[in-house]
Design a protein around this motif. Structure first.
Motif, PDB file in Angstrom:
ATOM      1  N   LEU A 176      -7.715   0.336  -9.578  1.00 50.32           N
ATOM      2  CA  LEU A 176      -8.144   1.267 -10.619  1.00 50.32           C
ATOM      3  C   LEU A 176      -6.938   1.694 -11.450  1.00 50.32           C
ATOM      4  CD1 LEU A 176     -10.722   3.412  -8.622  1.00 50.32           C
ATOM      5  CD2 LEU A 176     -11.194   1.860 -10.523  1.00 50.32           C
ATOM      6  N   GLU A 177      -5.823   1.872 -10.788  1.00 52.11           N
ATOM      7  CA  GLU A 177      -4.594   2.238 -11.486  1.00 52.11           C
ATOM      8  C   GLU A 177      -4.160   1.126 -12.436  1.00 52.11           C
ATOM      9  OE1 GLU A 177      -3.217   5.166 -11.281  1.00 52.11           O
ATOM     10  OE2 GLU A 177      -1.731   4.568 -12.785  1.00 52.11           O
ATOM     11  N   ILE A 178      -4.131  -0.085 -11.924  1.00 59.04           N
ATOM     12  CA  ILE A 178      -3.720  -1.242 -12.734  1.00 59.04           C
ATOM     13  C   ILE A 178      -4.669  -1.466 -13.913  1.00 59.04           C
ATOM     14  CG2 ILE A 178      -3.561  -3.767 -12.707  1.00 59.04           C
ATOM     15  CD1 ILE A 178      -2.427  -3.493  -9.850  1.00 59.04           C
TER      16      ILE A 178
ATOM     17  N   GLY B 259      -5.780  -0.862 -19.837  1.00 56.52           N
ATOM     18  CA  GLY B 259      -6.756  -0.426 -20.828  1.00 56.52           C
ATOM     19  C   GLY B 259      -8.127  -1.044 -20.620  1.00 56.52           C
ATOM     20  N   GLN B 260      -8.374  -1.568 -19.435  1.00 48.87           N
ATOM     21  CA  GLN B 260      -9.679  -2.164 -19.156  1.00 48.87           C
ATOM     22  C   GLN B 260     -10.698  -1.105 -18.740  1.00 48.87           C
ATOM     23  OE1 GLN B 260      -9.359  -5.715 -19.906  1.00 48.87           O
ATOM     24  NE2 GLN B 260      -9.514  -6.405 -17.793  1.00 48.87           N
ATOM     25  N   ILE B 261     -10.193  -0.016 -18.234  1.00 48.98           N
ATOM     26  CA  ILE B 261     -11.044   1.109 -17.857  1.00 48.98           C
ATOM     27  C   ILE B 261     -10.296   2.390 -18.234  1.00 48.98           C
ATOM     28  CG2 ILE B 261     -12.011  -0.154 -15.890  1.00 48.98           C
ATOM     29  CD1 ILE B 261     -10.316   1.591 -14.063  1.00 48.98           C
ATOM     30  N   GLN B 262     -10.939   3.521 -18.037  1.00 48.12           N
ATOM     31  CA  GLN B 262     -10.306   4.783 -18.400  1.00 48.12           C
ATOM     32  C   GLN B 262     -10.251   5.707 -17.191  1.00 48.12           C
ATOM     33  OE1 GLN B 262     -10.837   8.077 -22.018  1.00 48.12           O
ATOM     34  NE2 GLN B 262     -12.124   6.285 -21.941  1.00 48.12           N
ATOM     35  N   LYS B 263      -9.112   6.287 -17.004  1.00 48.18           N
ATOM     36  CA  LYS B 263      -8.937   7.238 -15.913  1.00 48.18           C
ATOM     37  C   LYS B 263      -9.265   8.627 -16.439  1.00 48.18           C
ATOM     38  CE  LYS B 263      -4.875   6.867 -13.743  1.00 48.18           C
ATOM     39  NZ  LYS B 263      -3.430   7.159 -13.514  1.00 48.18           N
ATOM     40  N   LEU B 264     -10.131   9.348 -15.780  1.00 51.76           N
ATOM     41  CA  LEU B 264     -10.497  10.681 -16.244  1.00 51.76           C
ATOM     42  C   LEU B 264      -9.867  11.753 -15.371  1.00 51.76           C
ATOM     43  CD1 LEU B 264     -14.333  10.267 -16.895  1.00 51.76           C
ATOM     44  CD2 LEU B 264     -12.435   9.807 -18.449  1.00 51.76           C
ATOM     45  N   GLU B 265      -9.170  12.674 -16.015  1.00 50.72           N
ATOM     46  CA  GLU B 265      -8.624  13.780 -15.252  1.00 50.72           C
ATOM     47  C   GLU B 265      -9.319  15.041 -15.736  1.00 50.72           C
ATOM     48  OE1 GLU B 265      -4.248  13.451 -14.860  1.00 50.72           O
ATOM     49  OE2 GLU B 265      -5.070  12.065 -13.383  1.00 50.72           O
ATOM     50  N   LEU B 266     -10.430  15.328 -15.153  1.00 52.25           N
ATOM     51  CA  LEU B 266     -11.190  16.507 -15.559  1.00 52.25           C
ATOM     52  C   LEU B 266     -10.868  17.644 -14.617  1.00 52.25           C
ATOM     53  CD1 LEU B 266     -14.580  14.670 -16.129  1.00 52.25           C
ATOM     54  CD2 LEU B 266     -12.718  15.048 -17.741  1.00 52.25           C
TER      55      LEU B 266
ATOM     56  N   GLY C 207     -11.599  20.314 -11.554  1.00 53.35           N
ATOM     57  CA  GLY C 207     -12.005  19.929 -10.212  1.00 53.35           C
ATOM     58  C   GLY C 207     -10.993  18.957  -9.682  1.00 53.35           C
ATOM     59  N   ALA C 208     -10.992  18.772  -8.393  1.00 53.43           N
ATOM     60  CA  ALA C 208      -9.926  18.020  -7.764  1.00 53.43           C
ATOM     61  C   ALA C 208      -9.942  16.540  -8.130  1.00 53.43           C
ATOM     62  CB  ALA C 208     -10.016  18.181  -6.254  1.00 53.43           C
ATOM     63  N   THR C 209     -11.022  15.877  -7.818  1.00 58.81           N
ATOM     64  CA  THR C 209     -10.996  14.425  -7.813  1.00 58.81           C
ATOM     65  C   THR C 209     -11.024  13.744  -9.167  1.00 58.81           C
ATOM     66  OG1 THR C 209     -13.254  14.777  -7.137  1.00 58.81           O
ATOM     67  CG2 THR C 209     -11.803  13.732  -5.553  1.00 58.81           C
ATOM     68  N   ARG C 210     -10.229  12.714  -9.235  1.00 58.00           N
ATOM     69  CA  ARG C 210     -10.122  11.873 -10.410  1.00 58.00           C
ATOM     70  C   ARG C 210     -11.371  11.001 -10.499  1.00 58.00           C
ATOM     71  NH1 ARG C 210      -4.750   8.850  -9.841  1.00 58.00           N
ATOM     72  NH2 ARG C 210      -4.067  11.002 -10.055  1.00 58.00           N
ATOM     73  N   ARG C 211     -11.772  10.684 -11.710  1.00 56.61           N
ATOM     74  CA  ARG C 211     -12.921   9.813 -11.912  1.00 56.61           C
ATOM     75  C   ARG C 211     -12.563   8.684 -12.855  1.00 56.61           C
ATOM     76  NH1 ARG C 211     -17.733  11.576 -10.257  1.00 56.61           N
ATOM     77  NH2 ARG C 211     -17.680  13.492  -9.033  1.00 56.61           N
ATOM     78  N   PHE C 212     -13.403   7.659 -12.872  1.00 57.33           N
ATOM     79  CA  PHE C 212     -13.093   6.495 -13.702  1.00 57.33           C
ATOM     80  C   PHE C 212     -14.269   6.150 -14.594  1.00 57.33           C
ATOM     81  CE2 PHE C 212     -10.335   6.563 -10.105  1.00 57.33           C
ATOM     82  CZ  PHE C 212      -9.108   6.223 -10.645  1.00 57.33           C
ATOM     83  N   ASP C 213     -13.939   5.635 -15.773  1.00 57.92           N
ATOM     84  CA  ASP C 213     -14.940   5.373 -16.792  1.00 57.92           C
ATOM     85  C   ASP C 213     -14.779   3.943 -17.306  1.00 57.92           C
ATOM     86  OD1 ASP C 213     -16.721   5.508 -18.910  1.00 57.92           O
ATOM     87  OD2 ASP C 213     -16.102   7.524 -19.498  1.00 57.92           O
ATOM     88  N   TRP C 214     -15.859   3.200 -17.302  1.00 58.76           N
ATOM     89  CA  TRP C 214     -15.814   1.824 -17.811  1.00 58.76           C
ATOM     90  C   TRP C 214     -15.664   1.835 -19.327  1.00 58.76           C
ATOM     91  CZ3 TRP C 214     -19.392   0.791 -21.503  1.00 58.76           C
ATOM     92  CH2 TRP C 214     -20.456   1.711 -21.596  1.00 58.76           C
ATOM     93  N   ASP C 215     -16.070   2.933 -19.955  1.00 59.70           N
ATOM     94  CA  ASP C 215     -16.017   3.050 -21.408  1.00 59.70           C
ATOM     95  C   ASP C 215     -14.629   3.519 -21.830  1.00 59.70           C
ATOM     96  OD1 ASP C 215     -16.265   3.673 -24.057  1.00 59.70           O
ATOM     97  OD2 ASP C 215     -18.029   4.945 -23.836  1.00 59.70           O
ATOM     98  N   THR C 216     -13.887   2.643 -22.479  1.00 56.97           N
ATOM     99  CA  THR C 216     -12.504   2.977 -22.812  1.00 56.97           C
ATOM    100  C   THR C 216     -12.342   3.644 -24.184  1.00 56.97           C
ATOM    101  OG1 THR C 216     -12.183   0.749 -23.697  1.00 56.97           O
ATOM    102  CG2 THR C 216     -11.590   1.108 -21.393  1.00 56.97           C
TER     103      THR C 216
END
Lengths: 141, 141
Positions: free
Chosen positions: B52-54, B59-66, B68-77
């Motif tokens: 997920l980091e790589i 730029g194939q996916i998006q890391k979301l830092e919202l 709340g604690a946990t990080r989330r990931f988004d296929w929509d870049t």
DNA sequence: CTACATGCAAATGCTTTGCAACCTA
DNA sequence: TAGGTTGCAAAGCATTTGCATGTAG
């Protein structure tokens, strides 16, 4: 304020609140811990966390959940935005008035019941800006 | 895209990407791990995190830092905002076009070099809204 | 073949919590 | 004195990392 909630003003709680105000920055629990320890060497990190939690529930301070891992705290409880340095984590207030009407824009187009919003700017603080302009991207010699 | 960076398309990496697209939600690494494990039972959580980091760096996916604690990931870049349920953590896209000019508003009034911004709405998802309307604030009987 | 990737497990970093002693109201 | 509060240490999570083995190109 405290007495209504069956809470007590302990030396620790008072100091945490005072020092957060004096710092004027947006410290993490750990940074605050270091600062408070200079006055109360035997205070524990757990106590700092517990009090920050309580004080923010009372609305005496504000808990900030910005990007990046660590939580930060703000003595200023009014609605305002922040800018965070993606390099060193420094957080400043953003000089922009709250967007009062923005939540209304979602009205009718989301299944959520909106209760608030958070806007955070990212960038480089002056110190880290310099480091990026001047040649090397990595650490300076 | 991968080959230019000396990276390989392993079965794990491919599956993670595919499943993130198929889910269509904004899963955490752990949720994704559960989903991927149904196809590749021996994959490890560490591998999911590493990929997920790589993938987000590429730029194939998006890391979301919202919040709340946990990080989330988004296929929509693409640039877009989110709404988060403060009760259950559900995250939806916010139906609001990106505020393209908002960063300019800080120009000249901050010492930071702005590079971006993040806007996040908070509220209750339909399920949690119901729970709040109907009587008790705490758990239902 | 060889360098990148993986699985596994241990380690990390931040935050929370259980508990007996302590102190505020 | 009662009950909220503290210090200490252990526990909890989410995430990262070291290392020997596996595998894509």
């Amino acid at each position: 304020m405290l007495e209504k909630n069956n809470l007590r003003m302990t030396r620790q709680r008072k100091l945490i609140l005072e020092i957060l105000h004096k710092m004027g920055t947006h410290p993490s629990a750990d940074e605050l811990y270091d600062a408070v320890r200079m006055h109360l060497p035997r205070i524990s990190l757990g106590t700092v966390y517990r009090n920050l939690e309580i004080l923010s529930e009372l609305g005496q301070i504000q808990k900030l959940e910005l990007g990046g891992a660590t939580r930060r705290f703000d003595w200023d409880t009014s609605k305002h935005y922040h800018i965070r340095c993606v390099e060193c984590g420094r957080v400043d207030d953003a000089p922009l008035a709250p967007l009062q009407k923005i939540e209304n824009e979602l009205y009718g187009s989301t299944v959520f019941t909106i209760i608030g919003h958070r806007l955070e700017f990212t960038g480089f603080c002056p110190k880290c800006s310099l480091r990026h302009q001047s040649g090397s991207v990595s650490a300076s010699p």
